[in-house]
Design an enzyme around this catalytic site. Structure first.
Site, PDB file in Angstrom:
ATOM      1  N   CYS A  70       0.895  -1.150   0.000  1.00  0.00           N
ATOM      2  CA  CYS A  70       0.000   0.000   0.000  1.00  0.00           C
ATOM      3  C   CYS A  70       0.943   1.211   0.000  1.00  0.00           C
ATOM      4  CB  CYS A  70      -0.983  -0.010   1.173  1.00  0.00           C
ATOM      5  SG  CYS A  70      -0.256   0.114   2.810  1.00  0.00           S
ATOM      6  N   HIS A 103      14.969 -13.732  11.086  1.00  0.00           N
ATOM      7  CA  HIS A 103      14.608 -13.694  12.512  1.00  0.00           C
ATOM      8  C   HIS A 103      13.129 -13.930  12.778  1.00  0.00           C
ATOM      9  CE1 HIS A 103      18.372 -11.169  13.843  1.00  0.00           C
ATOM     10  NE2 HIS A 103      18.686 -12.226  13.091  1.00  0.00           N
TER      11      HIS A 103
HETATM   12  C1  RB5 Z   1      -3.926   5.421   0.695  1.00  0.00           C
HETATM   13  O1  RB5 Z   1      -3.981   6.789   0.536  1.00  0.00           O
HETATM   14  C2  RB5 Z   1      -3.031   5.068   1.869  1.00  0.00           C
HETATM   15  O2  RB5 Z   1      -3.642   5.427   3.054  1.00  0.00           O
HETATM   16  C3  RB5 Z   1      -2.714   3.600   1.853  1.00  0.00           C
HETATM   17  O3  RB5 Z   1      -2.085   3.275   0.655  1.00  0.00           O
HETATM   18  C4  RB5 Z   1      -1.786   3.096   2.936  1.00  0.00           C
HETATM   19  O4  RB5 Z   1      -0.654   3.889   3.054  1.00  0.00           O
HETATM   20  C5  RB5 Z   1      -2.411   2.817   4.238  1.00  0.00           C
HETATM   21  O5  RB5 Z   1      -1.778   2.386   5.188  1.00  0.00           O
END
Ligand code: RB5
Length: 153
Positions: A70, A103
């Site tokens: 993400c 680990h």
């Molecule tokens: C998206 O804007 C962002 O919040 C997501 O990709 C991530 O970083 C969340 O933890």
């Protein structure tokens, strides 16, 4: 070395999408079969919608491991770590990737797509996939991670 087999599941939200696409091509280039759990574009989405299906499949033993992304890597990692058989490590460089394998015996790699370049993500991924768990003193520590610890230990 194929510590995670030759089939790798991968998932991201929009924040990890570009790097995910890059990794898919690189993995395929090495002969891996890649199962893409999405997302499939740059439109804003909710990362749990894509991370839960992958983590659930790893938790059930359908895949020995996987890759999630993400923007920060945190939301993806937090979601994946809700599953008892998942150990997701957040890695922003290859050294972190080596350590979380050696680990923590991490079985899911979480990459912060907005904080690493595509090339850095590939180095992290190769290191994660090719570094074995050290075992030894780390074995019991990893066994103690779940909330319910084996009372015999
Ligand atoms: C998206 O804007 C962002 O919040 C997501 O990709 C991530 O970083 C969340 O933890």
């Amino acid at each position: 070395m194929n510590l995670f087999g030759t089939t790798i599941p991968i998932a991201s939200d929009h924040g990890g999408f570009a790097v995910k696409q890059f990794l898919i091509e690189k993995l395929k280039g090495l002969g891996y079969e890649v199962i893409d759990f999405g997302t499939h574009g740059t439109e804003s989405v909710d990362y749990p919608d894509f991370i839960h299906p992958l983590a659930s499949a790893v938790n059930a033993g359908q895949f020995p491991g996987g890759i999630i992304l993400c923007g920060s890597g945190n939301g993806a990692q937090m979601t994946a770590n809700k599953y008892p058989n998942v150990r997701a490590g957040l890695c922003w460089n290859a050294e972190q990737a080596a350590l979380t394998r050696q680990h923590n015996n991490a079985n899911i790699l979480s990459i912060p797509g907005r904080f690493v370049s595509a090339d850095e993500a590939w180095e992290i991924t190769k290191t994660f996939l090719n570094t074995p768990f050290e075992g030894g003193r780390h074995e019991l520590r990893v066994e103690k991670i779940p909330l319910i610890v084996n009372p015999k230990k």
